[in-house]
Motif scaffolding. Structure first.
Motif, PDB file in Angstrom:
ATOM      1  N   ALA A 376       0.828  -1.204   0.000  1.00  0.00           N
ATOM      2  CA  ALA A 376       0.000   0.000   0.000  1.00  0.00           C
ATOM      3  C   ALA A 376       0.861   1.252   0.000  1.00  0.00           C
ATOM      4  CB  ALA A 376      -0.935  -0.006   1.204  1.00  0.00           C
ATOM      5  N   ALA A 377       1.977   1.188   0.749  1.00  0.00           N
ATOM      6  CA  ALA A 377       2.881   2.338   0.790  1.00  0.00           C
ATOM      7  C   ALA A 377       3.640   2.498  -0.524  1.00  0.00           C
ATOM      8  CB  ALA A 377       3.871   2.178   1.947  1.00  0.00           C
ATOM      9  N   GLY A 378       4.009   1.375  -1.161  1.00  0.00           N
ATOM     10  CA  GLY A 378       4.839   1.441  -2.356  1.00  0.00           C
ATOM     11  C   GLY A 378       4.079   1.516  -3.659  1.00  0.00           C
ATOM     12  N   LEU A 379       2.978   0.762  -3.773  1.00  0.00           N
ATOM     13  CA  LEU A 379       2.227   0.687  -5.029  1.00  0.00           C
ATOM     14  C   LEU A 379       0.893   1.418  -4.982  1.00  0.00           C
ATOM     15  CD1 LEU A 379       2.742  -3.095  -5.967  1.00  0.00           C
ATOM     16  CD2 LEU A 379       4.064  -1.119  -6.749  1.00  0.00           C
ATOM     17  N   GLY A 380       0.506   1.845  -3.807  1.00  0.00           N
ATOM     18  CA  GLY A 380      -0.818   2.437  -3.654  1.00  0.00           C
ATOM     19  C   GLY A 380      -1.845   1.377  -3.314  1.00  0.00           C
ATOM     20  N   HIS A 381      -2.999   1.819  -2.859  1.00  0.00           N
ATOM     21  CA  HIS A 381      -4.028   0.886  -2.408  1.00  0.00           C
ATOM     22  C   HIS A 381      -4.549   0.011  -3.553  1.00  0.00           C
ATOM     23  CE1 HIS A 381      -4.555   4.401   0.519  1.00  0.00           C
ATOM     24  NE2 HIS A 381      -3.867   3.469   1.142  1.00  0.00           N
ATOM     25  N   ARG A 382      -4.746   0.587  -4.716  1.00  0.00           N
ATOM     26  CA  ARG A 382      -5.289  -0.187  -5.834  1.00  0.00           C
ATOM     27  C   ARG A 382      -4.266  -1.199  -6.348  1.00  0.00           C
ATOM     28  NH1 ARG A 382     -10.110   2.404  -7.378  1.00  0.00           N
ATOM     29  NH2 ARG A 382     -10.225   4.523  -6.544  1.00  0.00           N
ATOM     30  N   GLY A 383      -3.003  -0.822  -6.396  1.00  0.00           N
ATOM     31  CA  GLY A 383      -1.977  -1.770  -6.830  1.00  0.00           C
ATOM     32  C   GLY A 383      -1.889  -2.963  -5.900  1.00  0.00           C
ATOM     33  N   ALA A 384      -1.990  -2.706  -4.593  1.00  0.00           N
ATOM     34  CA  ALA A 384      -1.945  -3.798  -3.618  1.00  0.00           C
ATOM     35  C   ALA A 384      -3.147  -4.724  -3.775  1.00  0.00           C
ATOM     36  CB  ALA A 384      -1.897  -3.224  -2.198  1.00  0.00           C
ATOM     37  N   LEU A 385      -4.327  -4.146  -4.008  1.00  0.00           N
ATOM     38  CA  LEU A 385      -5.521  -4.972  -4.190  1.00  0.00           C
ATOM     39  C   LEU A 385      -5.440  -5.793  -5.477  1.00  0.00           C
ATOM     40  CD1 LEU A 385      -8.348  -2.501  -3.063  1.00  0.00           C
ATOM     41  CD2 LEU A 385      -7.453  -4.478  -1.810  1.00  0.00           C
TER      42      LEU A 385
END
Length: 414
Positions: A376-385
């Motif tokens: 979430a910190a590195g890719l953002g919330h959508r990337g993590a999901l």
């Protein structure tokens, strides 16, 4: 089609009531803890991942030991102590919040304590059900428990969200603690006729732990099912860790909106749990699990597509629909999976087998929670999901390519 009998009511009714109270405690405390950590304490993404990981970390330390010990102990007293101890921790968290002395790391420490008791409680809880109902009713009994869980997930978060909005995060923890204490008292009154445990010095504890592991990972069907479930827990831990950040921080839904999102999962879960016995009987428990895992993948794909620029109502509708589908998938899958595990596992191994797979599941969840915070910190919330959705798909594929496909409880020994 062969009809499925209702579970025997004598001990199961009390067990069902206690479990329902436990689900209420979990659903309200989860929301309260998320709001407390993310909003009140201002934790960053990595700290949120650490708090989430702390809920599962005790499995790394005592999970396998708990399974072996629960097979030696009477299960009702174990459940009573586990519920009461978890209730005491939640009440202490509420008190420290009220005194304004909580920090993220104090929350982590107390969550670790509660999690340790939860490990023993979970091993006993999943092992006692076959003493209360016959094999042919295990899926139905688990469905009843699933229905209670989803009702609690539906009603608990909105109530807790409203309570938190009015009185603060500590009020939800107070409610959860009271429910846990009530669950402990209820379990203590169950007329459970347990077989006396075998004498303690019969075998080395390490050998007993290895016996449980060999059964799980040496079984033709249970081994690939376990691997599939481990992947599911990795994905789920990433997704659930990111969900609170996504809803409360990125979408700014607030405690009440977040409560509605979590409630949607409960509504969907209730529908899934109501259908679970019939679906399992119609297509087989193994195929019901696979359908659930594919639907779960679709749910998190929908979640990451939640619009962030069309207002709170649009975000609530889409994210709520995604969580409803997620809940439906779990409600459909879980009773069939639990019934299948319980039917295929000899009673004398239930504690160790349940603890073995839960230990690996929760150990993977520790990694998933930490990974979720980092992603979430590195890719953002959508990337993590998006990455979580790919792992969910991998869990389904493992099951599809294994003997889980077409598996049925009817294949289990009587």
């Amino acid at each position: 089609m062969t009809s499925v009998r209702e579970p025997r009511p004598t001990g199961f009714a009390g067990f069902w009531t206690a479990s329902t109270l436990g689900f209420v405690a979990l659903s309200t405390a989860t929301l309260g803890l998320d709001v407390l950590v993310i909003r009140d304490l201002g934790a960053d993404e990595v700290e949120v991942g650490v708090v989430r990981a702390a809920q599962f970390a005790p499995y790394l330390l005592v999970g396998l030991l708990a399974g072996a010990l629960v097979d030696r102990w009477r299960r009702r007293p174990t459940l009573v102590v586990a519920h009461l101890a978890q209730g005491a921790v939640l009440l202490l968290l509420a008190l420290l919040w009220w005194l304004d002395v909580l920090t993220v790391w104090r929350v982590v420490a107390l969550v670790l304590v509660a999690g340790t008791f939860a490990v023993f409680g979970a091993a006993a809880e999943q092992s006692v059900l076959p003493d209360l109902v016959p094999h042919h009713a295990l899926v139905l009994a688990n469905a009843r428990l699933g229905q209670s869980m989803t009702v609690a997930q539906s009603a608990g978060p909105p109530a807790a969200g409203a309570l938190v909005a009015a009185l603060g995060a500590g009020s939800a923890l107070l409610l959860g603690g009271a429910a846990r204490v009530a669950a402990g008292v209820t379990v203590g009154r169950i007329p459970l006729l347990e077989s006396p445990p075998e004498p303690a010095p019969r075998r080395a504890i390490g050998r007993e732990i290895r016996t449980g592991l060999r059964f799980v990972y040496g079984h033709r069907t249970l081994a690939p099912l376990a691997v599939s479930t481990h992947l599911w827990f990795l994905a789920n831990s990433v997704a659930v860790t990111v969900l609170g950040l996504f809803a409360l921080r990125a979408l700014d839904l607030g405690a009440a909106g977040y409560g509605l999102v979590l409630a949607a999962a409960g509504v969907g879960g209730l529908a899934g749990a109501l259908l679970a016995p019939a679906v399992g009987a119609r297509i087989g428990e193994g195929d019901a699990m696979i359908v659930g895992r594919l639907l779960c993948t679709l749910a998190w794909v929908l979640a990451l597509l939640t619009p962030g620029d069309r207002g709170a109502v649009a975000a609530l509708v889409v994210l709520g629909a995604a969580q409803a589908l997620y809940g439906f998938a779990m409600g459909l899958e879980d009773p069939n999976e639990m019934g299948y595990w319980q039917a295929l596992t000899p009673r004398e191994l239930l504690g160790r087998v349940n603890a073995s797979r839960r230990t690996v599941n929760r150990s993977v969840a520790v990694a998933g929670a930490l990974l979720g915070g980092l992603l979430a910190a590195g890719l953002g919330h959508r990337g993590a999901l998006a990455l979580a959705a790919l792992v969910f798909l991998g869990a389904a594929v493992v099951a599809i390519l294994s003997p889980v496909r077409g598996a049925r409880v009817g294949d289990a020994p009587a």
